[in-house]
Design a protein around this motif. Structure first.
Motif, PDB file in Angstrom:
ATOM      1  N   ALA A  86      11.409  28.525   9.142  1.00  0.00           N
ATOM      2  CA  ALA A  86      10.060  27.997   8.961  1.00  0.00           C
ATOM      3  C   ALA A  86       9.251  28.088  10.252  1.00  0.00           C
ATOM      4  N   GLU A  87       9.926  27.911  11.368  1.00  0.00           N
ATOM      5  CA  GLU A  87       9.226  27.955  12.656  1.00  0.00           C
ATOM      6  C   GLU A  87       8.809  29.359  13.078  1.00  0.00           C
ATOM      7  N   ASP A  88       9.199  30.361  12.302  1.00  0.00           N
ATOM      8  CA  ASP A  88       8.716  31.727  12.557  1.00  0.00           C
ATOM      9  C   ASP A  88       7.356  31.965  11.919  1.00  0.00           C
ATOM     10  N   THR A  89       6.884  31.012  11.143  1.00  0.00           N
ATOM     11  CA  THR A  89       5.583  31.136  10.501  1.00  0.00           C
ATOM     12  C   THR A  89       4.488  31.247  11.563  1.00  0.00           C
ATOM     13  N   ALA A  90       3.700  32.310  11.468  1.00  0.00           N
ATOM     14  CA  ALA A  90       2.659  32.576  12.459  1.00  0.00           C
ATOM     15  C   ALA A  90       1.903  33.834  12.063  1.00  0.00           C
ATOM     16  N   VAL A  91       0.810  34.077  12.775  1.00  0.00           N
ATOM     17  CA  VAL A  91       0.170  35.380  12.708  1.00  0.00           C
ATOM     18  C   VAL A  91       0.799  36.243  13.803  1.00  0.00           C
TER      19      VAL A  91
END
Length: 111
Positions: A87-92
């Motif tokens: 989940a912490e890889d969520t990004a642009v």
């Protein structure tokens, strides 16, 4: 005209995989290529980079062992293979060469 175009982002479940691509055009010589990411409310951070000639790679500690950066010189393309996504890889995610940036591609890791 220099241009960087990213693709491959999307929605994936935790533990899943995605591969991002960045096609570069308009450059007259080879340069190191780098992936950055920026999550909501956070600063942009380096994810992975690959050198212009030897293919030497560098990774952020948070993605080491899960992400792999590679490039195809003939096609001026860099890839980011992302496995075991969290989940912490969520990004642009942004592609970068020198001081040029792509438009970014959204990666969302969620169940």
């Amino acid at each position: 005209q220099v241009q960087l175009v990213e693709s491959g982002g999307g929605l994936v479940q935790p533990g899943g995989s995605l591969t991002l691509s960045c096609v570069a055009s308009g450059f007259t010589s080879s340069h190191a290529m780098t992936w950055y990411r920026q999550a909501p409310g956070k600063e942009r951070e380096l994810v992975a980079s690959i050198s212009s000639s030897s293919g030497r790679t560098n990774y952020a500690d948070s993605v080491q062992g899960r992400f792999t950066i590679s490039r195809v010189f003939a096609k001026n393309t860099v890839f980011l293979q992302m496995n075991s996504l969290k989940a912490e890889d969520t990004a642009v995610y942004y592609c970068n060469i020198i001081n040029y940036w792509g438009q970014g591609t959204q990666v969302t890791v969620s169940s």
